[in-house]
Design a protein around this motif. Structure first.
Motif, short mmCIF file in Angstrom:
data_model
loop_
_atom_site.label_atom_id
_atom_site.label_comp_id
_atom_site.label_asym_id
_atom_site.label_seq_id
_atom_site.Cartn_x
_atom_site.Cartn_y
_atom_site.Cartn_z
N HIS A 182 31.06 50.19 44.09
CA HIS A 182 32.48 49.88 43.94
C HIS A 182 33.34 51.07 44.37
N PHE A 183 34.60 50.79 44.75
CA PHE A 183 35.54 51.84 45.13
C PHE A 183 36.39 52.29 43.94
N GLY A 184 36.53 51.40 42.95
CA GLY A 184 37.43 51.67 41.84
C GLY A 184 38.81 51.08 42.12
N GLY A 202 38.41 39.16 44.37
CA GLY A 202 38.91 40.46 43.87
C GLY A 202 38.89 41.50 44.98
N MET A 203 37.76 41.56 45.69
CA MET A 203 37.64 42.55 46.77
C MET A 203 38.67 42.27 47.86
N SER A 204 38.90 41.00 48.14
CA SER A 204 39.83 40.64 49.22
C SER A 204 41.26 41.05 48.86
N LEU A 231 33.81 45.56 55.17
CA LEU A 231 33.40 45.18 53.82
C LEU A 231 32.45 44.01 54.01
N GLY A 232 31.18 44.21 53.64
CA GLY A 232 30.16 43.24 54.05
C GLY A 232 29.53 42.46 52.92
N GLY A 233 28.20 42.36 53.00
CA GLY A 233 27.46 41.55 52.04
C GLY A 233 27.26 40.13 52.56
N THR A 288 28.24 22.68 44.40
CA THR A 288 28.21 23.84 45.28
C THR A 288 29.63 24.35 45.47
N LYS A 289 29.77 25.45 46.23
CA LYS A 289 31.13 25.96 46.48
C LYS A 289 31.34 26.03 47.98
N ASP A 290 32.59 26.01 48.39
CA ASP A 290 32.94 25.91 49.81
C ASP A 290 32.71 27.25 50.52
N THR A 335 33.64 40.06 53.59
CA THR A 335 32.95 39.65 52.36
C THR A 335 32.91 38.13 52.27
N HIS A 336 32.11 37.65 51.34
CA HIS A 336 31.95 36.20 51.13
C HIS A 336 33.32 35.56 50.82
N PRO A 337 33.53 34.30 51.25
CA PRO A 337 34.84 33.65 51.00
C PRO A 337 35.25 33.63 49.53
N SER A 397 29.65 50.32 56.96
CA SER A 397 29.62 49.05 56.22
C SER A 397 29.58 49.36 54.74
N SER A 398 30.30 48.56 53.96
CA SER A 398 30.31 48.75 52.51
C SER A 398 29.72 47.53 51.81
N LEU A 399 28.81 47.80 50.88
CA LEU A 399 28.20 46.74 50.06
C LEU A 399 28.49 47.02 48.59
N GLY A 452 26.58 46.36 46.07
CA GLY A 452 25.37 46.83 45.38
C GLY A 452 24.98 45.92 44.24
N ARG A 453 25.51 44.70 44.25
CA ARG A 453 25.22 43.79 43.15
C ARG A 453 23.97 42.96 43.41
N THR A 454 23.77 42.59 44.69
CA THR A 454 22.59 41.78 45.04
C THR A 454 21.40 42.71 45.20
P1 NAP Z 1 34.52 40.29 44.03
O1 NAP Z 1 34.37 39.53 42.76
O2 NAP Z 1 35.67 40.01 44.90
O3 NAP Z 1 34.48 41.85 43.77
C1 NAP Z 1 34.50 42.45 42.50
C2 NAP Z 1 34.47 43.94 42.72
O4 NAP Z 1 33.24 44.35 43.31
C3 NAP Z 1 35.53 44.44 43.69
O5 NAP Z 1 36.79 44.55 43.08
C4 NAP Z 1 34.93 45.76 44.10
O6 NAP Z 1 35.03 46.70 43.05
C5 NAP Z 1 33.47 45.42 44.22
N1 NAP Z 1 33.08 44.98 45.57
C6 NAP Z 1 33.00 43.70 46.04
N2 NAP Z 1 32.58 43.68 47.30
C7 NAP Z 1 32.40 44.97 47.66
C8 NAP Z 1 31.97 45.61 48.86
N3 NAP Z 1 31.63 44.90 49.96
N4 NAP Z 1 31.91 46.98 48.87
C9 NAP Z 1 32.25 47.69 47.76
N5 NAP Z 1 32.66 47.15 46.60
C10 NAP Z 1 32.72 45.81 46.56
O7 NAP Z 1 33.21 40.16 44.92
P2 NAP Z 1 31.84 39.39 44.62
O8 NAP Z 1 32.11 37.94 44.77
O9 NAP Z 1 31.24 39.95 43.38
O10 NAP Z 1 30.99 39.87 45.88
C11 NAP Z 1 30.34 41.13 45.87
C12 NAP Z 1 29.57 41.29 47.18
O11 NAP Z 1 28.61 40.24 47.29
C13 NAP Z 1 30.45 41.22 48.42
O12 NAP Z 1 29.96 42.18 49.33
C14 NAP Z 1 30.24 39.80 48.94
O13 NAP Z 1 30.37 39.69 50.34
C15 NAP Z 1 28.79 39.55 48.52
N6 NAP Z 1 28.51 38.12 48.30
C16 NAP Z 1 29.25 37.40 47.41
C17 NAP Z 1 28.98 36.06 47.24
C18 NAP Z 1 29.80 35.21 46.29
O14 NAP Z 1 29.49 34.03 46.18
N7 NAP Z 1 30.85 35.72 45.67
C19 NAP Z 1 27.94 35.46 47.96
C20 NAP Z 1 27.20 36.23 48.86
C21 NAP Z 1 27.48 37.56 49.01
P3 NAP Z 1 36.18 47.82 42.99
O15 NAP Z 1 37.46 47.06 42.81
O16 NAP Z 1 35.84 48.66 41.82
O17 NAP Z 1 36.15 48.58 44.27
#
Ligand code: NAP
Length: 242
Positions: free
Chosen positions: A45-47, A74-76, A3-5, A192-194, A68-70, A25-27, A29-31
């Motif tokens: 998303h996986f759902g 939710g994903m964690s 689970l990347g990004g 900022t965030k940690d 995934t990012h710290p 690798s899974s992303l 798709g938000r960025t």
């Molecule tokens: P999040 O709030 O924990 O995730 C919300 C939902 O997005 C998850 O429940 C999942 O949906 C889906 N999701 C998140 N990461 C996914 C992945 N790698 N592959 C497939 N589905 C994913 O996560 P977030 O903070 O929005 O981060 C989303 C992505 O951006 C991650 O890949 C993370 O590494 C990257 N990112 C985040 C940050 C940040 O500051 N949060 C910074 C840089 C990069 P479902 O439950 O429906 O499966």
């Protein structure tokens, strides 16, 4: 499956592929400008944990590494639950927290973005906001009248107040760049965030050098076995054989 990004996620995919492992690798798709890792990539998303559990079964995944990012809380949570449900080995790979830096004791640690916004408003601007784009809207009620320099990779979806300056840039930023910006904008507070790691740390040294107060959002807690380097993740994969 990874689970990347994150940069660690991309690096881990590259190293595992070089070692001859099959890697997906899974992303999320938000960025919009996401960098893709090498090898197979799935996007979206996986759902929830149920969807991820089903995916792990369908693709006959042996090991799930959550890189995934710290702050992807939710994903964690879903990943840990799905791995347990599917009987798949689980590892959390997350960058070292900045809490161990010597100057961390001088930062104002807050539990979330609303608390950070309130603290910044109390301390007064100009405020340098580097918390990603997803939570920017939470700062608007508290900092609408304050000069804010908001730096993001992709622009936030909300409209920004007139007094705010948006900087859209992925970096990397050197300490000299960061000092230049802090001085140019006469920044008083850095919010900022940690996120941890070294890539985005020069702003912390620059703030210290310029006497800028730091408001730091603490990390969400994460469960499961955790490592903080790609090398340790590779050793974990190696130890799972047989
Ligand atoms: P999040 O709030 O924990 O995730 C919300 C939902 O997005 C998850 O429940 C999942 O949906 C889906 N999701 C998140 N990461 C996914 C992945 N790698 N592959 C497939 N589905 C994913 O996560 P977030 O903070 O929005 O981060 C989303 C992505 O951006 C991650 O890949 C993370 O590494 C990257 N990112 C985040 C940050 C940040 O500051 N949060 C910074 C840089 C990069 P479902 O439950 O429906 O499966």
């Amino acid at each position: 499956m990874i689970l990347g990004g994150t940069r660690d996620g991309r690096e881990l995919a590259r190293e595992l592929l070089d070692l001859g492992h099959e890697v997906i690798s899974s992303l999320a798709g938000r960025t919009k400008t996401a960098l893709h890792p090498p090898g197979e990539v799935r996007v979206g998303h996986f759902g929830g944990s149920t969807g991820l559990t089903a995916y792990l079964g369908q693709r006959q995944i042996d090991l799930l590494i959550n890189a995934t990012h710290p702050f992807a809380a939710g994903m964690s949570e879903n990943a840990l639950a799905a791995a347990s449900q599917a009987g798949v080995g689980y590892l959390r790979l997350t960058r070292d927290s900045w809490a161990s830096r010597p100057e961390a004791a001088n930062w104002l640690w807050v539990p979330g973005h609303v608390a950070a916004a309130k603290a910044a408003s109390k301390l007064g601007g100009p405020v340098f906001l580097t918390i990603g784009r997803q939570n920017v809207a939470q700062y608007l009620p508290y900092l609408a009248e304050t000069r804010v320099i908001c730096r993001v990779v992709d622009p936030p979806e909300c409209e920004l107040p007139e007094r705010w300056r948006l900087i859209q840039d992925r970096g990397p930023f050197s300490e000299a760049d960061e000092r230049g910006l802090l001085a140019e904008e006469r920044v008083n507070v850095l919010v900022t965030k940690d996120s941890g790691g070294v890539d985005t740390a020069p702003k912390l040294s620059a703030a210290k050098a310029c006497g800028v107060q730091i408001v730091m959002v603490s990390r969400p807690t994460a469960g499961g076995e955790t490592v903080t380097s790609v090398q340790d993740a590779l050793s974990w994969v190696d130890a799972q054989k047989g």
